[in-house]
Design a protein around this motif. Structure first.
Motif, PDB file in Angstrom:
ATOM      1  N   ARG A  92     -20.178  11.936  -1.200  1.00 28.73           N
ATOM      2  CA  ARG A  92     -18.752  11.788  -0.890  1.00 28.73           C
ATOM      3  C   ARG A  92     -18.061  11.110  -2.054  1.00 28.73           C
ATOM      4  O   ARG A  92     -18.682  10.418  -2.837  1.00 28.73           O
ATOM      5  N   ILE A  93     -16.768  11.295  -2.127  1.00 31.06           N
ATOM      6  CA  ILE A  93     -15.974  10.468  -3.037  1.00 31.06           C
ATOM      7  C   ILE A  93     -15.073   9.640  -2.141  1.00 31.06           C
ATOM      8  O   ILE A  93     -14.231  10.185  -1.437  1.00 31.06           O
ATOM      9  N   GLU A  94     -15.329   8.347  -2.117  1.00 29.46           N
ATOM     10  CA  GLU A  94     -14.582   7.488  -1.200  1.00 29.46           C
ATOM     11  C   GLU A  94     -13.517   6.701  -1.945  1.00 29.46           C
ATOM     12  O   GLU A  94     -13.540   6.609  -3.168  1.00 29.46           O
ATOM     13  N   GLU A  95     -12.622   6.138  -1.164  1.00 25.29           N
ATOM     14  CA  GLU A  95     -11.560   5.340  -1.778  1.00 25.29           C
ATOM     15  C   GLU A  95     -11.889   3.867  -1.690  1.00 25.29           C
ATOM     16  O   GLU A  95     -12.428   3.409  -0.688  1.00 25.29           O
ATOM     17  N   ASP A  96     -11.571   3.169  -2.745  1.00 20.54           N
ATOM     18  CA  ASP A  96     -11.785   1.726  -2.811  1.00 20.54           C
ATOM     19  C   ASP A  96     -10.739   1.048  -1.911  1.00 20.54           C
ATOM     20  O   ASP A  96      -9.541   1.194  -2.143  1.00 20.54           O
ATOM     21  N   PRO A  97     -11.171   0.317  -0.877  1.00 24.50           N
ATOM     22  CA  PRO A  97     -10.189  -0.266   0.054  1.00 24.50           C
ATOM     23  C   PRO A  97      -9.543  -1.566  -0.440  1.00 24.50           C
ATOM     24  O   PRO A  97      -8.737  -2.143   0.280  1.00 24.50           O
ATOM     25  N   SER A  98      -9.894  -2.017  -1.622  1.00 24.28           N
ATOM     26  CA  SER A  98      -9.357  -3.308  -2.087  1.00 24.28           C
ATOM     27  C   SER A  98      -7.829  -3.229  -2.246  1.00 24.28           C
ATOM     28  O   SER A  98      -7.267  -2.144  -2.415  1.00 24.28           O
ATOM     29  N   PRO A  99      -7.136  -4.380  -2.174  1.00 18.96           N
ATOM     30  CA  PRO A  99      -5.661  -4.357  -2.169  1.00 18.96           C
ATOM     31  C   PRO A  99      -5.074  -3.901  -3.511  1.00 18.96           C
ATOM     32  O   PRO A  99      -5.724  -3.998  -4.551  1.00 18.96           O
ATOM     33  N   PHE A 100      -3.860  -3.391  -3.434  1.00 18.22           N
ATOM     34  CA  PHE A 100      -3.173  -2.933  -4.646  1.00 18.22           C
ATOM     35  C   PHE A 100      -2.764  -4.126  -5.499  1.00 18.22           C
ATOM     36  O   PHE A 100      -2.651  -5.251  -5.027  1.00 18.22           O
ATOM     37  N   ARG A 101      -2.526  -3.814  -6.769  1.00 16.22           N
ATOM     38  CA  ARG A 101      -2.069  -4.837  -7.710  1.00 16.22           C
ATOM     39  C   ARG A 101      -0.544  -4.965  -7.543  1.00 16.22           C
ATOM     40  O   ARG A 101       0.166  -3.975  -7.644  1.00 16.22           O
ATOM     41  N   LEU A 102      -0.061  -6.184  -7.274  1.00 13.90           N
ATOM     42  CA  LEU A 102       1.386  -6.370  -7.097  1.00 13.90           C
ATOM     43  C   LEU A 102       2.013  -6.934  -8.366  1.00 13.90           C
ATOM     44  O   LEU A 102       1.527  -7.903  -8.927  1.00 13.90           O
ATOM     45  N   VAL A 103       3.060  -6.257  -8.805  1.00 17.94           N
ATOM     46  CA  VAL A 103       3.753  -6.706 -10.015  1.00 17.94           C
ATOM     47  C   VAL A 103       5.224  -6.892  -9.664  1.00 17.94           C
ATOM     48  O   VAL A 103       5.825  -6.019  -9.032  1.00 17.94           O
ATOM     49  N   TYR A 104       5.768  -8.030 -10.067  1.00 20.01           N
ATOM     50  CA  TYR A 104       7.196  -8.287  -9.757  1.00 20.01           C
ATOM     51  C   TYR A 104       8.071  -7.558 -10.757  1.00 20.01           C
ATOM     52  O   TYR A 104       8.061  -7.858 -11.952  1.00 20.01           O
ATOM     53  N   ASP A 105       8.786  -6.559 -10.269  1.00 19.01           N
ATOM     54  CA  ASP A 105       9.657  -5.757 -11.146  1.00 19.01           C
ATOM     55  C   ASP A 105      10.744  -5.134 -10.272  1.00 19.01           C
ATOM     56  O   ASP A 105      10.628  -3.984  -9.847  1.00 19.01           O
ATOM     57  N   PRO A 106      11.800  -5.902  -9.955  1.00 25.55           N
ATOM     58  CA  PRO A 106      12.827  -5.413  -9.000  1.00 25.55           C
ATOM     59  C   PRO A 106      13.563  -4.184  -9.496  1.00 25.55           C
ATOM     60  O   PRO A 106      14.129  -3.434  -8.687  1.00 25.55           O
ATOM     61  N   SER A 107      13.523  -3.912 -10.812  1.00 28.37           N
ATOM     62  CA  SER A 107      14.269  -2.756 -11.331  1.00 28.37           C
ATOM     63  C   SER A 107      13.503  -1.455 -11.123  1.00 28.37           C
ATOM     64  O   SER A 107      14.037  -0.365 -11.336  1.00 28.37           O
ATOM     65  N   HIS A 108      12.229  -1.548 -10.730  1.00 28.39           N
ATOM     66  CA  HIS A 108      11.407  -0.349 -10.546  1.00 28.39           C
ATOM     67  C   HIS A 108      11.854   0.385  -9.276  1.00 28.39           C
ATOM     68  O   HIS A 108      12.065  -0.253  -8.236  1.00 28.39           O
ATOM     69  N   PRO A 109      11.984   1.717  -9.334  1.00 30.74           N
ATOM     70  CA  PRO A 109      12.439   2.457  -8.134  1.00 30.74           C
ATOM     71  C   PRO A 109      11.505   2.299  -6.941  1.00 30.74           C
ATOM     72  O   PRO A 109      11.944   2.426  -5.797  1.00 30.74           O
ATOM     73  N   ASP A 110      10.201   2.004  -7.189  1.00 27.71           N
ATOM     74  CA  ASP A 110       9.264   1.878  -6.075  1.00 27.71           C
ATOM     75  C   ASP A 110       9.047   0.436  -5.639  1.00 27.71           C
ATOM     76  O   ASP A 110       8.113   0.147  -4.893  1.00 27.71           O
ATOM     77  N   ALA A 111       9.928  -0.460  -6.074  1.00 25.79           N
ATOM     78  CA  ALA A 111       9.772  -1.865  -5.680  1.00 25.79           C
ATOM     79  C   ALA A 111      10.120  -2.032  -4.201  1.00 25.79           C
ATOM     80  O   ALA A 111      10.986  -1.340  -3.672  1.00 25.79           O
ATOM     81  N   ASP A 112       9.387  -2.952  -3.515  1.00 28.90           N
ATOM     82  CA  ASP A 112       9.702  -3.188  -2.099  1.00 28.90           C
ATOM     83  C   ASP A 112      10.897  -4.140  -1.998  1.00 28.90           C
ATOM     84  O   ASP A 112      11.487  -4.525  -3.011  1.00 28.90           O
TER      85      ASP A 112
END
Lengths: 135, 125
Positions: free
Chosen positions: A66-86
């Motif tokens: 199988r090719i599985e996905e690594d469940p570890s958390p995503f890397r969070l970067v502070y960048d409010p100007s990014h269109p995908d920022a929360d």
């Protein structure tokens, strides 16, 4: 055991390592991908190796089950100007550590080479058996 | 009519080929979790087999047959080097494999020589 089964064993090793290289390549290529088909950032992929029995279970080749996905958390970067920022201004980047992928890459390459040398040794052994009686 | 070298060398070559198979399997599975290294046992069995022999104290005693033992593939369950319980040391496997390959070539050459002796006799010196 047939002598030619040994070739299949080494070939299975090479196939598995090559697939691993492919997975590493896709991890490195997508190390900054924030949008995927399924939505959300790219998740690091890991190939799962397993023993694969040939020859009435007496010979162990290898395969990627199988090719599985690594469940570890995503890397969070502070960048409010990014269109995908929360709403807090953080962007989730893939959980890919390029350095780690590079180490894995070298490991896969070395393992691939070990399988190649196993293949070559088997080949020269069979060749020398073929030379018997030829003077 | 033929000497026993043919039989002996054949067995030795078969064992070397079996070893090659085992080394290849170990190398292919060098990254497989829970895989334990395999190895071939033969020399120990041979030593054991040649140790136990019927005594021949009279010239008419039949000597025990020199049957050669069967090589066995065993799994090393003790040794593992990594957290994923894999027991393969690739460097060891590769070096042993190369040495074994050379040994096989020596055996093949010995077999050729043995055939050559018969050829010499057949052709007439």
């Amino acid at each position: 055991m047939s002598e030619f089964t040994i070739f299949n064993v080494s070939a299975s090793g090479m196939t598995a390592q090559r697939l691993r290289l492919d997975v590493i390549a896709s991890n490195i290529a997508n190390s900054e991908t924030t949008r995927t088909e399924r939505g959300g950032p790219y998740r690091r992929r890991v190939p799962i190796f397993a023993e694969h029995l040939l020859d009435k279970s007496r010979t162990s080749a290898v395969k990627v089950v199988r090719i599985e996905e690594d469940p570890s958390p995503f890397r969070l970067v502070y960048d409010p100007s990014h269109p995908d920022a929360d709403e807090n201004g953080y962007v989730s980047y893939p959980n890919v550590n390029v350095l780690r992928e590079m180490v894995d890459l070298i490991n896969a390459q070395r393992s691939y080479e070990a399988n190649v040398s196993a293949f070559n040794v088997t080949k020269s052994m069979i060749n020398s058996a073929l030379q018997i009686g030829r003077g | 009519m033929f000497n026993t070298n043919f039989q002996t060398l054949k067995v030795a070559m078969d064992v070397a080929m079996l070893r090659q198979s085992v080394h290849s399997q170990n190398i292919a599975n060098a990254e497989t979790p829970n895989y334990r290294r395999k190895y071939v046992v033969f020399e120990e069995l041979l030593k054991e087999a040649s140790r136990i022999r019927l005594a021949t104290t009279h010239e008419r005693h039949i000597p025990s047959s020199q049957s050669l033992p069967q090589a066995k593939v065993e799994v090393d369950k003790q040794v593992f080097y990594r957290n994923d319980q894999n027991g393969v040391d690739v460097d060891y496997e590769v070096t042993q494999m190369v040495a074994n390959g050379l040994r096989y070539e020596v055996l093949a050459r010995l077999m050729s020589k043995n055939i050559e002796y018969y050829n010499t006799v057949l052709r007439g010196v």
